[in-house]
Design an enzyme around this catalytic site. Structure first.
Site, short mmCIF file in Angstrom:
data_model
loop_
_atom_site.label_atom_id
_atom_site.label_comp_id
_atom_site.label_asym_id
_atom_site.label_seq_id
_atom_site.Cartn_x
_atom_site.Cartn_y
_atom_site.Cartn_z
N ASP A 195 0.69 -1.30 -0.10
CA ASP A 195 0.10 -0.10 -0.13
C ASP A 195 0.83 1.31 -0.02
O ASP A 195 0.45 2.27 -0.22
CB ASP A 195 -1.04 0.14 1.12
CG ASP A 195 -0.37 -0.19 2.54
OD1 ASP A 195 0.62 -1.14 2.68
OD2 ASP A 195 -0.79 0.49 3.49
N HIS B 298 7.78 -1.49 13.20
CA HIS B 298 6.77 -1.95 12.38
C HIS B 298 7.28 -3.47 11.96
O HIS B 298 8.18 -4.06 12.32
CB HIS B 298 6.73 -1.33 11.00
CG HIS B 298 5.27 -1.46 10.15
ND1 HIS B 298 4.06 -1.50 10.89
CD2 HIS B 298 4.95 -1.54 9.00
CE1 HIS B 298 3.05 -1.69 9.88
NE2 HIS B 298 3.69 -1.49 8.79
#
Ligand SMILES: [Zn+2]
Length: 319
Positions: free
Chosen positions: A68, A143
Site C-alpha cells: 500500500d 513495524h
C-alpha cells in the site's frame, strides 16, 4: 522566490483502498520542489486529478515495502518514461525496492529513458537529502519490517535587515549578506553599528514529520519535538488498541499522545483502516488528547507553519 511549504494528500487509507480513499501517498511542495512521500496504486491518477506536476517530481521517498506504500511506483515510472522524461529520478527506499523495479523492467523488456538513482534507507536518523533550504532525514518506525518516517527540516533563515536601516546607512548590497549572517555594519568613517540595531530576527524555520506505519513507541519523540506539522498514522480507533498492537499500528488516541508528548504544533491523522467509512470519530478521539488535530483528507492541501489549518470542524474535515 515564493516561500511555499505545503503537503498535498493523495491517499489516506491503510492497506486496502476504499471507494473514497487511496492508500498512503503525499506530495510535499517546498518552493516548487515536489517531493513524493510513498506511492500508492493509482498515485499517478491522483497527481493528475490534483493538478500536481508529475514530471517535476525528482525525489521519491518510500517508507517501507508493504504494497500500500509503493505499488504505484512501477506505473508512475512507466508514465514518466512515456511522457519523455530525461531527468534523473532519485528513489529513496529500504532494501528491495531497486530489485522490484528492475525485475519489472527486465520482464517487460523496457528500460526507462532516464536514470534512476536508488538511495538505500537503512537506519533511523539517516540524512537522505540536503540542499540550501531543507534537509530530509529518516525517523525509525516500529513495524513488521524495516519502516521509516521522514523529517523535513527547513534550514535556519538569515537575519532580516530593517528597511529603515538600509535607507539610513545606505547599506551597500555586497555588505548585506554579512549583516544577514550576523556581522556588524562598518561605516566609511570607521564607526561600527552593532548588528542587533539594524536587524530583525529571522523568519522561524518550519518542519514536517511524516510518521508512516508504526506501532506505539516513544523512541522518536525527541526527534520530532515541536515540529510544525506531524503526520502520524492512526489505523484504528482506540477500542481496537489490542488489534493495533498486534499489527504494529497505532490508534488515533495514541497518535495524539505522541503529538502531545512531542509538543508538536499540529497533528494530522491518516492511514485509516478500510473498515471505517466515517472518519469524524478519529478526529474526536484524537482531540480528547491533542486539540490541534486535523484529518488527512484526500484532495486537500495543508500549509506547514500556518496556524489557521487548525480550526476546521469535523464536518469540514470529512466532507
Ligand atoms: Zn505497513
Amino acid at each position: 522566490m515564493s516561500n511555499i511549504f505545503n503537503v498535498h494528500i493523495l491517499g489516506s487509507s491503510a492497506a486496502i483502498p476504499t471507494s473514497t480513499r487511496y492508500t498512503t501517498t503525499q506530495v510535499v511542495n517546498y518552493r516548487s520542489k515536489y517531493i513524493l512521500l510513498d506511492c500508492c496504486e493509482g498515485a499517478q491518477i491522483q497527481l493528475r486529478r490534483m493538478h500536481l506536476p508529475l514530471l517535476k517530481i525528482d525525489h521519491i521517498f518510500i517508507s517501507h515495502l508493504h504494497g500500500d506504500h509503493y505499488l504505484g511506483l512501477p506505473g508512475l515510472i512507466f508514465t514518466m518514461h512515456l511522457l519523455g522524461r530525461k531527468k534523473k529520478l532519485h528513489v529513496y527506499a529500504p532494501h528491495g525496492m531497486r530489485e522490484i523495479i528492475e525485475l519489472q523492467y527486465k520482464i517487460s523488456r523496457l528500460e526507462p529513458g532516464f536514470n534512476i538513482q536508488y538511495h538505500l534507507i537503512h537506519e533511523a536518523r539517516q540524512l537522505l537529502y540536503e540542499d540550501s533550504f531543507i534537509s530530509i532525514e529518516t525517523i525509525g518506525m516500529k513495524h513488521g519490517l524495516p519502516s521509516f518516517g521522514f523529517l523535513i527540516n527547513e534550514k535556519p533563515a538569515p537575519l532580516n535587515i530593517r528597511k529603515e536601516s538600509i535607507e539610513q546607512y545606505q547599506i551597500p548590497v555586497p555588505q548585506m549578506q554579512d549583516i544577514k549572517s550576523g556581522k556588524d555594519l562598518r561605516l566609511p568613517g570607521g564607526k561600527v553599528v552593532p548588528n542587533e540595531e539594524i536587524t530583525l530576527p529571522p523568519t522561524p524555520s518550519r518542519s514536517y514529520a511524516f510518521c508512516s506505519d508504526t506501532g506505539y513507541t516513544e523512541e522518536y519523540l525527541e526527534q520530532i519535538a515541536e515540529v510544525n506539522l506531524l503526520y502520524h498514522e492512526a489505523t484504528f480507533l482506540h477500542d481496537k488498541v489490542d488489534v493495533a498492537a498486534e499489527k504494529t499500528h497505532c490508534t488515533a488516541l495514541q497518535a495524539a499522545q505522541i503529538a502531545q508528548k512531542a509538543s508538536v504544533k499540529q497533528l494530522m491523522l491518516g492511514h485509516f483502516s478500510a473498515r471505517y467509512d466515517e472518519l469524524a470519530p478519529f478526529l474526536d478521539e484524537a482531540k480528547s488528547a491533542f486539540e490541534n488535530t486535523i484529518l488527512a483528507v484526500e484532495g486537500s492541501m495543508v500549509e506547514i507553519g500556518i496556524e489557521s489549518n487548525v480550526y476546521k470542524t469535523s464536518e469540514e474535515q470529512t466532507q
